[in-house]
Write a protein that holds these residues in place. Structure first.
Motif, PDB file in Angstrom:
ATOM      1  N   UNK A 110     -52.190 -40.612  -5.396  1.00  0.00           N
ATOM      2  CA  UNK A 110     -51.992 -40.936  -3.985  1.00  0.00           C
ATOM      3  C   UNK A 110     -50.705 -41.728  -3.777  1.00  0.00           C
ATOM      4  N   UNK A 111     -50.409 -42.632  -4.692  1.00  0.00           N
ATOM      5  CA  UNK A 111     -49.203 -43.460  -4.583  1.00  0.00           C
ATOM      6  C   UNK A 111     -48.586 -43.623  -5.972  1.00  0.00           C
ATOM      7  N   UNK A 112     -47.263 -43.629  -5.986  1.00  0.00           N
ATOM      8  CA  UNK A 112     -46.524 -43.839  -7.230  1.00  0.00           C
ATOM      9  C   UNK A 112     -45.197 -44.467  -6.847  1.00  0.00           C
TER      10      UNK A 112
ATOM     11  N   UNK B  60     -47.883 -55.362  -1.846  1.00  0.00           N
ATOM     12  CA  UNK B  60     -46.442 -55.593  -1.700  1.00  0.00           C
ATOM     13  C   UNK B  60     -45.655 -54.385  -2.192  1.00  0.00           C
ATOM     14  N   UNK B  61     -46.062 -53.836  -3.316  1.00  0.00           N
ATOM     15  CA  UNK B  61     -45.402 -52.626  -3.827  1.00  0.00           C
ATOM     16  C   UNK B  61     -45.651 -51.441  -2.899  1.00  0.00           C
ATOM     17  N   UNK B  62     -46.862 -51.340  -2.355  1.00  0.00           N
ATOM     18  CA  UNK B  62     -47.181 -50.260  -1.428  1.00  0.00           C
ATOM     19  C   UNK B  62     -46.308 -50.351  -0.179  1.00  0.00           C
ATOM     20  N   UNK B  63     -46.049 -51.569   0.288  1.00  0.00           N
ATOM     21  CA  UNK B  63     -45.172 -51.750   1.446  1.00  0.00           C
ATOM     22  C   UNK B  63     -43.767 -51.231   1.134  1.00  0.00           C
ATOM     23  N   UNK B  64     -43.286 -51.484  -0.082  1.00  0.00           N
ATOM     24  CA  UNK B  64     -41.980 -50.962  -0.499  1.00  0.00           C
ATOM     25  C   UNK B  64     -41.993 -49.436  -0.509  1.00  0.00           C
ATOM     26  N   UNK B  65     -43.082 -48.848  -1.004  1.00  0.00           N
ATOM     27  CA  UNK B  65     -43.204 -47.391  -1.019  1.00  0.00           C
ATOM     28  C   UNK B  65     -43.151 -46.830   0.400  1.00  0.00           C
TER      29      UNK B  65
END
Length: 141
Positions: free
Chosen positions: A75-77, A16-21
């Motif tokens: 990779x993601x933040x 869910x957070x990755x989708x926001x990113x």
């Protein structure tokens, strides 16, 4: 703020957070939530660790770090939209860097993500290369 290493039990919230990113950085990634969950599960099964940034038990954001590369690769933040503009991003980065126990880290920022570039430069990152992509089959010379 404290940090917690995630497990596969956290995949749904990570996705869910990755989708926001993906939305925030205007990525061309078209994966739906189920696909993002499976991808995150695969990341955690292989070369990545994910971390939640927490205030008490509230998740403020997350990071996904490839721990098998030297230097480590972020990779993601992401800091959740609800918590931005409060200096939480720099605090989270500091906590992550302490957790990783390193002074050297790599990451990529999409070329059109001006806010991301400014944030990472504020954290001390400098540009080292340019990653280019060609999407059409024609060569225009």
């Amino acid at each position: 703020m404290h940090i917690k290493q995630c497990t596969v039990d956290d995949v749904k919230e990570l996705a869910t957070l990755n989708q926001q990113l993906i939305e925030d950085e205007k990525s061309d990634n078209k994966m739906n939530l189920a696909e993002l969950e499976e991808r995150m599960r695969e990341f955690l099964r292989t070369d990545y660790h994910a971390y939640f940034f927490l205030d008490d038990h509230q998740v403020l954001g997350y990071a996904l770090v490839k721990y098998t590369s030297k230097p480590y690769y972020i990779r993601q933040f992401l800091i959740d939209r609800k918590y931005r503009k409060q200096h939480i991003g720099t605090q989270a980065f500091d906590v992550l860097q302490k957790e990783l126990d390193t002074d050297v880290l790599d990451l990529e920022v999409l070329s059109w993500n001006e806010a991301g570039k400014k944030f990472w430069e504020k954290c001390g990152f400098v540009e080292r290369s340019r990653y280019l992509r060609r999407t059409d089959a024609e060569c225009r010379v």
